[in-house]
Design a protein around this motif. Sequence first.
Motif, mmCIF file in Angstrom:
data_model
loop_
_atom_site.group_PDB
_atom_site.id
_atom_site.type_symbol
_atom_site.label_atom_id
_atom_site.label_comp_id
_atom_site.label_asym_id
_atom_site.label_seq_id
_atom_site.Cartn_x
_atom_site.Cartn_y
_atom_site.Cartn_z
ATOM 1 N N ARG A 127 -4.387 -4.424 -5.713
ATOM 2 C CA ARG A 127 -3.121 -3.737 -6.001
ATOM 3 C C ARG A 127 -2.374 -4.565 -7.037
ATOM 4 N NH1 ARG A 127 -3.138 -3.323 -0.214
ATOM 5 N NH2 ARG A 127 -1.593 -4.994 -0.049
ATOM 6 N N THR B 13 -5.038 0.157 -7.917
ATOM 7 C CA THR B 13 -4.769 0.264 -6.486
ATOM 8 C C THR B 13 -5.961 -0.246 -5.677
ATOM 9 O OG1 THR B 13 -5.724 2.472 -6.251
ATOM 10 C CG2 THR B 13 -3.404 2.351 -6.908
ATOM 11 N N ASP B 14 -5.797 -0.281 -4.356
ATOM 12 C CA ASP B 14 -6.931 -0.469 -3.466
ATOM 13 C C ASP B 14 -7.560 0.899 -3.199
ATOM 14 O OD1 ASP B 14 -5.330 0.819 -1.536
ATOM 15 O OD2 ASP B 14 -4.597 -1.096 -0.743
ATOM 16 N N THR C 280 0.834 -1.197 0.000
ATOM 17 C CA THR C 280 0.000 0.000 0.000
ATOM 18 C C THR C 280 0.867 1.245 0.000
ATOM 19 O OG1 THR C 280 -1.786 -1.114 1.166
ATOM 20 C CG2 THR C 280 -1.765 1.290 1.271
ATOM 21 N N ARG D 273 -8.027 -6.081 -0.837
ATOM 22 C CA ARG D 273 -7.179 -4.920 -1.172
ATOM 23 C C ARG D 273 -5.866 -5.370 -1.803
ATOM 24 N NH1 ARG D 273 -9.547 -3.237 3.685
ATOM 25 N NH2 ARG D 273 -7.770 -3.870 4.963
ATOM 26 N N GLU D 274 -5.323 -6.471 -1.290
ATOM 27 C CA GLU D 274 -4.070 -6.980 -1.869
ATOM 28 C C GLU D 274 -4.273 -7.407 -3.315
ATOM 29 O OE1 GLU D 274 -0.697 -10.452 -1.061
ATOM 30 O OE2 GLU D 274 -2.393 -10.207 0.303
ATOM 31 N N SER E 60 -1.135 4.487 -9.243
ATOM 32 C CA SER E 60 -1.293 3.361 -10.164
ATOM 33 C C SER E 60 -0.501 3.575 -11.449
ATOM 34 C CB SER E 60 -2.773 3.129 -10.472
ATOM 35 O OG SER E 60 -3.358 4.255 -11.087
ATOM 36 N N ARG F 125 3.097 2.867 -10.702
ATOM 37 C CA ARG F 125 3.350 1.426 -10.648
ATOM 38 C C ARG F 125 3.485 0.846 -12.051
ATOM 39 N NH1 ARG F 125 -0.888 -0.234 -5.813
ATOM 40 N NH2 ARG F 125 0.517 0.267 -4.084
ATOM 41 N N ASN G 196 -4.552 7.877 -5.880
ATOM 42 C CA ASN G 196 -4.462 6.505 -6.347
ATOM 43 C C ASN G 196 -4.258 6.409 -7.852
ATOM 44 O OD1 ASN G 196 -4.918 4.267 -4.208
ATOM 45 N ND2 ASN G 196 -6.291 5.909 -3.585
#
Length: 317
Positions: A308, A249-250, A215, A304-305, A262, A265, A258
Amino acid sequence: MASWFCLCLCVALPSYVMAQEVELPPGARQLAERVTALGSYAVPLGAASDGGVPARQVEGHILRRSWRIYGDATVLQVLAPLREQLVESGFELLYQCLARSCGGFDFRFDIEVIPTPDMMVDVSNYSFVAAEHSDGRIVTLLVSRSGNAAFVQAIEVQPTGTEAPAVAGNTLAGGDESAETNGDATAQPLIGAAELIDHLRRNGRAVLADLEFETGAAALEAKPYDSLTALTAFLSDNPDYSVLLVGHTDTVGRLSQNVTLSERRAAAVRERLLEESTLDPGRVSVAGAGFMAPLTSNLSPEGREANRRVEVVLIAG
């Protein structure tokens, strides 16, 4: 072909219970069905812009469904008869667009879409229609192609103060596979590296499931990832394809944060992919969807995991 598709909206009771029935070609399969007794839906009414997608918030009984249709029918060949049936049933078209005129990626990720794999959307090849009946019913249709199949999403809203939606059954006319129904979105299995390329070829997109993001963090851990090795080999062997890396994302934090995270990432994955290959950088682009396209619920740590993640979208040509 197009004659296989029809959308029938009918009055089932004197107080008009809504029912929808979709006739599909042999081999078609219904993927998802979700009924909300009373909820709200943002009906898209214009193209995406810096301010988002113009929408009208409506409330009522909501029915969300999706289907996969194998074959070579184009997006418009699938959509046209559905749109025609809406008009013949007394619906007025509120808004319709093709991918580019809709706003491409921005439109797709700013509207409600049933989570993958029950609804797959190629951000460069989809079409959308919103329609309203004089009695207040709303229907939106989203059609796209991914791999060797077309995907159809229908969201129907029945005004409040009437009977709840009535589904005309889960068996599809002409289908040779039994339909499946889903309640609220549940976790979908992530694709491992061994199946990545096969899934990418069949569906046009896949989750790079072995990547690790905590996170709030954008950097990849300094270790090899089998998914990136497999993706590099595929792109090297198939120079006619390029890819879009989409970060997700979460729901921890604000949307704007986010979306930025994202995209960072996705950019980190792109950087690693290019570092370890001789691929043309122009064949690998990035985008960030924030938490607007979850795989599953964000109400649990496990959900949530799973949300992501970075997905790869295959682009031909």
